[in-house]
Design a protein around this motif. Structure first.
Motif, PDB file in Angstrom:
ATOM      1  N   GLY A  43       0.815  -1.193   0.000  1.00 26.96           N
ATOM      2  CA  GLY A  43       0.000   0.000   0.000  1.00 26.96           C
ATOM      3  C   GLY A  43       0.859   1.258   0.000  1.00 26.96           C
ATOM      4  O   GLY A  43       2.082   1.183  -0.146  1.00 26.96           O
ATOM      5  N   PHE A 102      -3.564  11.391  -8.666  1.00 30.95           N
ATOM      6  CA  PHE A 102      -2.190  10.938  -8.549  1.00 30.95           C
ATOM      7  C   PHE A 102      -1.393  11.149  -9.822  1.00 30.95           C
ATOM      8  O   PHE A 102      -1.915  11.062 -10.941  1.00 30.95           O
ATOM      9  CB  PHE A 102      -2.155   9.435  -8.228  1.00 30.95           C
ATOM     10  CG  PHE A 102      -2.456   9.102  -6.806  1.00 30.95           C
ATOM     11  CD1 PHE A 102      -3.770   8.931  -6.378  1.00 30.95           C
ATOM     12  CD2 PHE A 102      -1.436   8.944  -5.885  1.00 30.95           C
ATOM     13  CE1 PHE A 102      -4.051   8.613  -5.057  1.00 30.95           C
ATOM     14  CE2 PHE A 102      -1.701   8.625  -4.561  1.00 30.95           C
ATOM     15  CZ  PHE A 102      -3.012   8.463  -4.154  1.00 30.95           C
TER      16      PHE A 102
ATOM     17  N   ARG B   9      -6.696  -9.964   1.636  1.00 31.02           N
ATOM     18  CA  ARG B   9      -5.515  -9.384   1.003  1.00 31.02           C
ATOM     19  C   ARG B   9      -5.364  -9.848  -0.437  1.00 31.02           C
ATOM     20  O   ARG B   9      -4.857  -9.113  -1.283  1.00 31.02           O
ATOM     21  CB  ARG B   9      -4.271  -9.765   1.802  1.00 31.02           C
ATOM     22  CG  ARG B   9      -4.220  -9.158   3.193  1.00 31.02           C
ATOM     23  CD  ARG B   9      -4.041  -7.624   3.146  1.00 31.02           C
ATOM     24  NE  ARG B   9      -2.984  -7.224   2.251  1.00 31.02           N
ATOM     25  CZ  ARG B   9      -1.697  -7.267   2.564  1.00 31.02           C
ATOM     26  NH1 ARG B   9      -1.320  -7.673   3.752  1.00 31.02           N
ATOM     27  NH2 ARG B   9      -0.796  -6.881   1.681  1.00 31.02           N
ATOM     28  N   TYR B  35      -9.579   3.306  -4.272  1.00 31.06           N
ATOM     29  CA  TYR B  35      -8.801   3.537  -5.478  1.00 31.06           C
ATOM     30  C   TYR B  35      -8.468   2.202  -6.122  1.00 31.06           C
ATOM     31  O   TYR B  35      -8.289   1.193  -5.458  1.00 31.06           O
ATOM     32  CB  TYR B  35      -7.495   4.257  -5.148  1.00 31.06           C
ATOM     33  CG  TYR B  35      -7.676   5.648  -4.582  1.00 31.06           C
ATOM     34  CD1 TYR B  35      -7.921   5.844  -3.223  1.00 31.06           C
ATOM     35  CD2 TYR B  35      -7.604   6.780  -5.404  1.00 31.06           C
ATOM     36  CE1 TYR B  35      -8.102   7.113  -2.708  1.00 31.06           C
ATOM     37  CE2 TYR B  35      -7.775   8.052  -4.888  1.00 31.06           C
ATOM     38  CZ  TYR B  35      -8.024   8.205  -3.536  1.00 31.06           C
ATOM     39  OH  TYR B  35      -8.203   9.468  -3.031  1.00 31.06           O
ATOM     40  N   GLN B  37      -5.581   0.474  -8.596  1.00 31.23           N
ATOM     41  CA  GLN B  37      -4.242   0.670  -9.132  1.00 31.23           C
ATOM     42  C   GLN B  37      -3.894  -0.435 -10.120  1.00 31.23           C
ATOM     43  O   GLN B  37      -3.930  -1.625  -9.772  1.00 31.23           O
ATOM     44  CB  GLN B  37      -3.192   0.714  -8.020  1.00 31.23           C
ATOM     45  CG  GLN B  37      -1.800   1.072  -8.537  1.00 31.23           C
ATOM     46  CD  GLN B  37      -0.770   1.198  -7.435  1.00 31.23           C
ATOM     47  OE1 GLN B  37      -0.851   0.528  -6.409  1.00 31.23           O
ATOM     48  NE2 GLN B  37       0.203   2.079  -7.621  1.00 31.23           N
ATOM     49  N   LEU B  43      -3.029   4.951 -10.373  1.00 22.19           N
ATOM     50  CA  LEU B  43      -4.021   5.013  -9.299  1.00 22.19           C
ATOM     51  C   LEU B  43      -5.197   5.852  -9.754  1.00 22.19           C
ATOM     52  O   LEU B  43      -5.047   7.022 -10.102  1.00 22.19           O
ATOM     53  CB  LEU B  43      -3.407   5.637  -8.050  1.00 22.19           C
ATOM     54  CG  LEU B  43      -2.689   4.667  -7.137  1.00 22.19           C
ATOM     55  CD1 LEU B  43      -1.572   5.361  -6.388  1.00 22.19           C
ATOM     56  CD2 LEU B  43      -3.676   4.075  -6.138  1.00 22.19           C
ATOM     57  N   LEU B  88      -4.869  -3.887  -7.971  1.00 26.87           N
ATOM     58  CA  LEU B  88      -4.731  -3.708  -6.527  1.00 26.87           C
ATOM     59  C   LEU B  88      -5.765  -2.660  -6.114  1.00 26.87           C
ATOM     60  O   LEU B  88      -5.762  -1.545  -6.652  1.00 26.87           O
ATOM     61  CB  LEU B  88      -3.318  -3.229  -6.180  1.00 26.87           C
ATOM     62  CG  LEU B  88      -3.010  -3.008  -4.700  1.00 26.87           C
ATOM     63  CD1 LEU B  88      -3.056  -4.332  -3.925  1.00 26.87           C
ATOM     64  CD2 LEU B  88      -1.653  -2.343  -4.527  1.00 26.87           C
ATOM     65  N   LEU B  90      -7.132  -0.252  -3.318  1.00 22.64           N
ATOM     66  CA  LEU B  90      -6.646   0.406  -2.114  1.00 22.64           C
ATOM     67  C   LEU B  90      -7.747   1.230  -1.472  1.00 22.64           C
ATOM     68  O   LEU B  90      -8.517   1.908  -2.156  1.00 22.64           O
ATOM     69  CB  LEU B  90      -5.461   1.308  -2.454  1.00 22.64           C
ATOM     70  CG  LEU B  90      -4.189   0.584  -2.899  1.00 22.64           C
ATOM     71  CD1 LEU B  90      -3.266   1.540  -3.632  1.00 22.64           C
ATOM     72  CD2 LEU B  90      -3.485  -0.021  -1.706  1.00 22.64           C
ATOM     73  N   PRO B 110      -3.163  -1.764   3.137  1.00 24.57           N
ATOM     74  CA  PRO B 110      -2.223  -2.561   2.342  1.00 24.57           C
ATOM     75  C   PRO B 110      -2.781  -2.983   0.991  1.00 24.57           C
ATOM     76  O   PRO B 110      -2.022  -3.423   0.126  1.00 24.57           O
ATOM     77  CB  PRO B 110      -1.950  -3.769   3.225  1.00 24.57           C
ATOM     78  CG  PRO B 110      -3.193  -3.904   4.036  1.00 24.57           C
ATOM     79  CD  PRO B 110      -3.676  -2.503   4.283  1.00 24.57           C
ATOM     80  N   ARG B 113      -5.376  -7.503  -3.489  1.00 25.38           N
ATOM     81  CA  ARG B 113      -4.948  -7.859  -4.849  1.00 25.38           C
ATOM     82  C   ARG B 113      -6.003  -8.774  -5.459  1.00 25.38           C
ATOM     83  O   ARG B 113      -6.173  -9.906  -5.007  1.00 25.38           O
ATOM     84  CB  ARG B 113      -3.599  -8.562  -4.820  1.00 25.38           C
ATOM     85  CG  ARG B 113      -3.157  -9.148  -6.153  1.00 25.38           C
ATOM     86  CD  ARG B 113      -2.696  -8.101  -7.127  1.00 25.38           C
ATOM     87  NE  ARG B 113      -1.532  -7.366  -6.647  1.00 25.38           N
ATOM     88  CZ  ARG B 113      -1.010  -6.328  -7.284  1.00 25.38           C
ATOM     89  NH1 ARG B 113      -1.550  -5.908  -8.416  1.00 25.38           N
ATOM     90  NH2 ARG B 113       0.045  -5.716  -6.798  1.00 25.38           N
TER      91      ARG B 113
END
Lengths: 112, 117
Positions: A43, A102, B9, B35, B37, B43, B88, B90, B110, B113
């Protein structure tokens, strides 16, 4: 359109060198700007937050500056170490609504 | 103080299935943002919840939805999964109290995924 750009995309330096990462944004009416660090597959870790009324913030070996009029921010890393190797992301908040915009990040590699 | 936590996770799903991701913010934080990614798009903001209300939404199809509970925990749901949803995901939380911009500092978990096969 509100966009954030980071240059360079990748940077490799020897240990001990001072370095500067750049971030530019198209709309200067920002609420605040945050710098993050991301290790591979992990992260984001917040490094520094600069409010729109501030010119710079410091934390340890890191110093971030903000120039709203020119739409730029820089992250200065002093005496770089191999543990600083990561991707550094700049993000801009334009209002309280939580939407960070971003940049694509700068991948930093510090060689021992 | 515990950080932002996300579960699970890791997830592996097949196309057409749906998935629910969970995010627990830092204690006292009332705003939760999500978000996505990916290597190609970087992102991208999905949506933000504050006091159980969606305040802001990114440019994602309606297959992506979310909600926030009274304890500020948030869930994100993706229906009819596509290969391109592999990413990923977030979650970030911030305090957002008192109108001071320092409270807008966002802290990330973290990530989850998600792999779609």
């Amino acid at each position: 359109k509100q966009e954030v750009t980071q240059i360079p995309a990748a940077l490799s330096v020897p240990e001990g060198e001072n370095l500067v990462l750049n971030c530019s944004f198209t709309d200067s009416a920002i609420y605040n700007l945050q710098w993050f660090r991301q290790d591979p597959g992990k992260g984001l870790t917040s490094l520094l937050l600069i409010q729109s009324s501030q010119r710079e913030q410091t934390s340890g070996r890191l110093n971030a500056s903000l120039d709203k009029s020119s739409g730029r921010s820089t992250l200065y890393i002093a005496a770089s170490q191999p543990g600083d190797s990561a991707t550094y992301l700049c993000a801009v908040l334009y209002n309280q609504g939580g939407k960070l915009i971003f940049g694509q990040g700068t991948e930093l590699s510090v060689k021992p | 103080k515990a950080g932002v936590t996300q579960t699970p996770r890791y997830l592996i799903k097949t196309r057409g299935q749906q998935v629910t991701l969970s995010c627990s913010p830092i204690s006292g934080h009332r705003s939760v943002s999500w978000y996505q990614q990916t290597p190609g798009q970087g992102l991208q903001f999905l949506f933000e919840y504050f006091s159980e209300t969606q305040r802001n939404k990114g440019n994602f199809p309606g297959r992506f939805s979310g909600r926030q509970f009274s304890n500020s925990r948030s869930e994100m749901n993706v229906s009819t999964l596509e290969l391109g949803d592999s990413a990923l995901y977030l979650c970030a939380s911030s305090r957002l109290a008192g109108g001071q911009s320092s409270y807008n500092e966002q802290f990330f978990g973290p990530g989850t995924r998600l792999t779609v096969l």
